[in-house]
Design an enzyme around this catalytic site. Structure first.
Site, short mmCIF file in Angstrom:
data_model
loop_
_atom_site.label_atom_id
_atom_site.label_comp_id
_atom_site.label_asym_id
_atom_site.label_seq_id
_atom_site.Cartn_x
_atom_site.Cartn_y
_atom_site.Cartn_z
N LYS A 1 -11.25 -15.64 9.63
CA LYS A 1 -12.49 -15.98 8.94
C LYS A 1 -12.38 -17.40 8.36
CE LYS A 1 -13.24 -11.45 9.28
NZ LYS A 1 -14.21 -10.81 10.16
N TRP B 1 -15.65 -1.48 5.65
CA TRP B 1 -14.20 -1.67 5.74
C TRP B 1 -13.45 -0.91 4.66
CZ3 TRP B 1 -12.92 -2.66 10.26
CH2 TRP B 1 -13.67 -3.51 11.08
N ASP C 1 -8.31 -6.08 -0.10
CA ASP C 1 -8.59 -6.65 1.21
C ASP C 1 -9.53 -7.83 0.99
OD1 ASP C 1 -9.52 -7.31 3.72
OD2 ASP C 1 -10.23 -5.30 4.24
#
Length: 385
Positions: free
Chosen positions: A218, A120, A194
């Site tokens: 999540k 990511w 992030d």
């Protein structure tokens, strides 16, 4: 009027109700059952309004309270200082890969530093290149993203506009110790992070960051909403020609209520935030995540090589444990997935780009759930040595 189902349910004897399985998926992740039941109860008639939360006007008083409660509870959980604003953005967190440099950079006049520790942060780094000059402080791809370079080896820019990293790499199972970043980036350089897959799993000193963002699916709710926590002085960097859908300043000025926010997603997030406050807050979530991840990693490390985690122990994720069976025996791993599903244990297949087993231990996964998983893993190992 009560909706009933004629579907047959299976009793997996895994400590859950309503025939539900143990969902160890990386995202969408499992939700607390208490949250799902509350949403079910309110779905047709939200708090006497005669309408579903999905039908309420985003400008009406009923939804306004949901929106403001979510913001205030998030501020309470993370102890967010008053000089930070909270934005609720539509879509996934990957939109911020472009949204951040579009808002905060002045084209190629700026250089930004990226710590690349997994899939990511690599994607964010590659996308930012389209908007500004980007420097990889360290790129761990050559190690297959199994460790992180020591800060003494980081190659930081002299005048970076900001420093970007991913707190937890969902695909590769790497989690950064935040202190390692704070201690090695000058206070004058905003740290942008992030936190999608470990957001709300432990206390965070928000004051150390210029911007934190996270997809909700999540630990904070369901897919389709991204939370942004941004220091207010950075809002002024948004340029007038930034598209409204990305423009942090305009989102702040309109309290994220422009172009109809994803009201149901924010409602579910609000229920999760209340559940977190009711169940001990982030200190308790941190304690439980340490307990659950230690149980799993200790079992793996003591399996005489049947199960293996290749990630450097200093950087093993508490949220996403990436494991191989018999040193990457794909046929055996496929057998594991099929056997797990028969036991009501689902979504343990690794990301398609890396393979293997991935067990995600988000807040809604209980210690009991991990015990059930380990009992299955022990039985599978005994049968397949």
């Amino acid at each position: 009027y009560i909706m009933t189902s004629t579907n047959n349910t299976v009793d997996y004897n895994n400590g859950l109700t309503h025939g539900r399985v143990l969902n160890f998926g990386a995202g969408p992740g499992c939700l607390p059952e208490e949250v799902l039941l509350e949403a079910q109860q309110e779905l047709l008639n939200f708090q006497g309004s005669g309408k579903s939360i999905m039908e309420l006007s985003h400008r009406g008083k009923e939804y306004s309270k949901v929106h403001e409660d979510a913001k205030s509870n998030l501020r309470l959980l993370l102890n967010i200082p008053e000089n930070y604003d909270i934005l609720f953005l539509q879509g996934g967190a990957t939109s911020l890969f472009a949204g951040i440099p579009i808002n905060l950079c002045n084209g190629n006049n700026d250089t930004i530093d990226y710590l690349v520790t997994g899939a990511w942060s690599k994607s964010a780094y590659n996308e930012a290149k389209m908007y500004t000059k980007v420097n990889a402080v360290a790129d761990m791809e050559s190690t297959k993203f199994r460790t992180v370079a020591e800060p003494s080896d980081w190659k930081r820019s002299d005048n970076a506009s900001y420093f970007y990293y991913c707190d937890n790499e969902t695909v590769h199972g790497v989690e950064m110790p935040s202190q390692q970043v704070y201690d090695n980036v000058p206070a004058s350089i905003p740290i942008l992070c992030d936190m999608s897959s470990n957001f709300l799993s432990r206390p965070v000193d928000v004051s150390k960051f210029g911007l934190i963002y996270a997809g909700a699916q999540k630990n904070a709710g369901i897919a389709g909403i991204t939370i942004v926590i941004i220091r207010k002085d950075l809002l002024q960097k948004s340029k007038p020609d930034t598209p409204n859908v990305f423009n942090f300043l305009k989102k702040s000025q309109q309290n994220s209520l422009d172009n109809t926010p994803p009201t149901f997603n924010i409602y579910i997030m609000g229920l999760v935030l209340k559940w977190l406050l009711k169940n001990g807050g982030l200190d308790e979530m941190s304690r439980l995540s340490q307990t659950k991840s230690h149980m799993l990693y200790d079992f793996v490390d003591n399996s005489n090589g049947f199960y293996t985690c290749y990630i450097d122990k200093k950087y093993r994720s508490r949220m996403n444990a990436c494991i191989r069976i018999k040193d990457g025996d794909e046929a055996m791993e496929e057998k594991f997935f099929k056997a797990a599903e028969k036991h009501g244990i689902t979504d343990v297949k690794g990301h398609r780009s890396v393979g293997g087993v991935r067990v995600s231990l988000y807040n809604a996964i209980t210690v009991r759930g991990v015990e059930v998983l380990l009992a299955f893993m022990k039985e599978f190992m005994a049968q397949n040595q």
